[in-house]
Design a protein around this motif. Structure first.
Motif, short mmCIF file in Angstrom:
data_model
loop_
_atom_site.label_atom_id
_atom_site.label_comp_id
_atom_site.label_asym_id
_atom_site.label_seq_id
_atom_site.Cartn_x
_atom_site.Cartn_y
_atom_site.Cartn_z
N UNK A 160 0.97 -1.24 0.11
CA UNK A 160 -0.02 -0.06 -0.23
C UNK A 160 0.72 1.26 -0.06
N UNK A 161 0.11 2.37 0.02
CA UNK A 161 0.86 3.64 -0.06
C UNK A 161 2.03 3.96 0.98
N UNK A 162 1.61 3.56 2.21
CA UNK A 162 2.80 3.82 3.34
C UNK A 162 3.85 2.82 3.10
N UNK A 163 3.71 1.55 2.88
CA UNK A 163 4.58 0.70 2.58
C UNK A 163 5.48 1.27 1.56
N UNK A 164 4.84 1.71 0.20
CA UNK A 164 5.58 2.27 -0.77
C UNK A 164 6.43 3.35 -0.46
N UNK A 165 5.68 4.44 0.32
CA UNK A 165 6.65 5.40 0.44
C UNK A 165 7.85 5.05 1.22
N UNK A 166 7.85 4.07 2.16
CA UNK A 166 8.96 3.79 3.09
C UNK A 166 9.84 3.05 2.03
N UNK A 167 9.23 2.18 1.13
CA UNK A 167 10.69 1.85 -0.01
C UNK A 167 11.01 2.69 -0.75
N UNK A 168 10.25 3.87 -0.91
CA UNK A 168 10.90 4.95 -1.74
C UNK A 168 12.02 5.87 -0.96
N UNK A 169 11.75 5.77 0.49
CA UNK A 169 12.70 6.33 1.31
C UNK A 169 13.89 5.50 1.24
N UNK A 170 13.79 4.16 1.34
CA UNK A 170 14.90 2.98 1.61
C UNK A 170 15.67 3.17 0.41
N UNK A 171 14.91 3.28 -0.79
CA UNK A 171 15.67 2.95 -2.18
C UNK A 171 16.22 4.34 -2.53
N UNK A 172 16.00 5.40 -1.88
CA UNK A 172 16.57 6.77 -2.40
C UNK A 172 15.65 7.33 -3.40
N UNK A 173 14.42 6.82 -3.97
CA UNK A 173 13.64 7.51 -4.59
C UNK A 173 13.12 8.87 -4.11
N UNK A 174 13.03 8.94 -2.71
CA UNK A 174 12.79 10.05 -2.06
C UNK A 174 13.83 10.26 -0.99
N UNK A 175 14.51 11.40 -0.80
CA UNK A 175 15.13 11.64 -0.03
C UNK A 175 14.71 12.46 1.43
N UNK A 176 14.50 11.92 2.65
CA UNK A 176 13.85 12.71 3.65
C UNK A 176 14.82 12.81 4.97
N UNK A 177 16.03 12.73 4.68
CA UNK A 177 17.02 13.18 5.75
C UNK A 177 16.72 14.45 6.05
N UNK A 178 16.70 14.77 7.35
CA UNK A 178 16.47 16.11 7.92
C UNK A 178 17.60 16.92 7.60
N UNK A 179 17.24 18.22 7.56
CA UNK A 179 18.25 19.21 6.95
C UNK A 179 19.57 19.27 7.60
N UNK A 180 19.54 18.93 8.83
CA UNK A 180 20.97 18.88 9.50
C UNK A 180 21.82 17.50 9.87
N UNK A 181 20.94 16.76 9.07
CA UNK A 181 21.67 15.28 9.26
C UNK A 181 22.77 15.26 8.31
N UNK A 182 23.95 14.53 8.83
CA UNK A 182 25.32 14.40 7.85
C UNK A 182 24.81 13.73 6.78
N UNK A 183 23.88 13.03 6.45
CA UNK A 183 23.63 12.36 5.21
C UNK A 183 22.96 13.18 4.31
N UNK A 184 22.60 14.42 4.56
CA UNK A 184 21.76 15.05 3.45
C UNK A 184 22.81 15.49 2.28
#
Length: 184
Positions: A160-184
Motif C-alpha cells: 500500500x501507499x505507506x509501505x511504498x513510501x517507506x520503500x521509496x525512502x529506503x531506495x533513495x527515490x525520495x530523500x527525507x534526511x533531515x536538513x541537519x543530518x550528515x547524510x543530507x
C-alpha cells in the motif's frame, strides 16, 4: 565532533549503520529493489527495526531474495518458510512475496527492468525533501499513492501507499534526511 543523524535511527548501531550506509541512497539495481520490496511488505504492521534485525534470516530463507527462484515456490516451500522462526511467519505475506516475485518478472518483461518502471514515477531521479523535523516527514505522498495503486492493479500485494513510501525512502527515490543530518 558529534555526528548529527535523523533522530529515528539512534536506537543502536544496527539502525545507525542502516541510516548512514543505505537509507535514502538511490538504488537502481533490480535485485536490491526486490529485496526492499520483500522487506517492506513484511514490515507492514510491524516496526522496521524488527525487520532490520531479521534481515539476514530473510536473506537466507528467501535465497538472497532471488525473485526468479521465489516466483517458482510452491506449497511445500510455503510450509517450510512457515516453520522458520527467523522470519515473520505470516502465510499471507509469504504467499504475497511469491506472487510479487511473479509480477516483478512481468514488469521486467514489459519495461526491461523493474528499476525503469519504478523510477519513472519520480522522473528517474530522487525527490529531495528538506524536512527540519521528523514530524515534517510524510508517511505517504501523491506519488506513493499512484505507485501503490498501479502495483495493486498489476496484482502486487501488501504494498500500500505507506509501505511504498517507506520503500521509496529506503531506495533513495525520495530523500527525507533531515536538513541537519550528515547524510543530507
Amino acid at each position: 565532533m558529534e555526528i548529527i543523524r535523523c533522530g529515528w535511527c539512534e536506537k543502536d548501531d544496527l539502525y545507525r549503520k542502516y541510516h548512514d550506509e543505505e537509507w535514502g541512497k538511490p538504488v537502481y539495481d533490480d535485485d536490491t529493489i526486490f529485496e526492499f520490496l520483500v522487506l517492506e511488505s513484511f514490515q507492514a504492521g510491524l516496526s522496521w527495526y524488527t525487520i532490520l534485525n531479521k534481515r539476514e534470516n530473510f536473506r537466507k530463507a528467501f535465497e538472497d531474495f532471488n525473485y526468479r527462484k521465489i516466483a517458482e515456490y510452491n506449497e511445500d516451500k510455503i510450509e517450510e518458510l512457515m516453520q522458520n522462526a527467523g522470519i515473520i511467519r505470516n502465510r499471507m505475506k509469504i504467499s504475497a512475496t511469491i506472487g510479487n516475485a511473479q509480477k516483478f518478472l512481468e514488469i521486467q518483461k514489459e519495461f526491461g527492468t523493474f528499476s525503469t518502471y519504478i523510477w519513472n514515477f519520480v522522473g528517474g531521479k530522487p525527490i529531495v525533501n528538506q524536512p527540519k523535523t521528523l514530524k515534517e516527514v510524510p508517511a505517504t505522498s501523491e506519488i506513493s499513492d499512484a505507485l501503490a495503486k498501479d502495483l495493486k492493479i498489476r496484482g502486487f500485494k501488501f504494498l500500500g501507499s505507506t509501505v511504498i513510501y517507506a520503500h521509496m525512502q529506503a531506495t533513495g527515490m525520495v530523500c527525507d534526511h533531515l536538513v541537519d543530518c550528515h547524510c543530507k
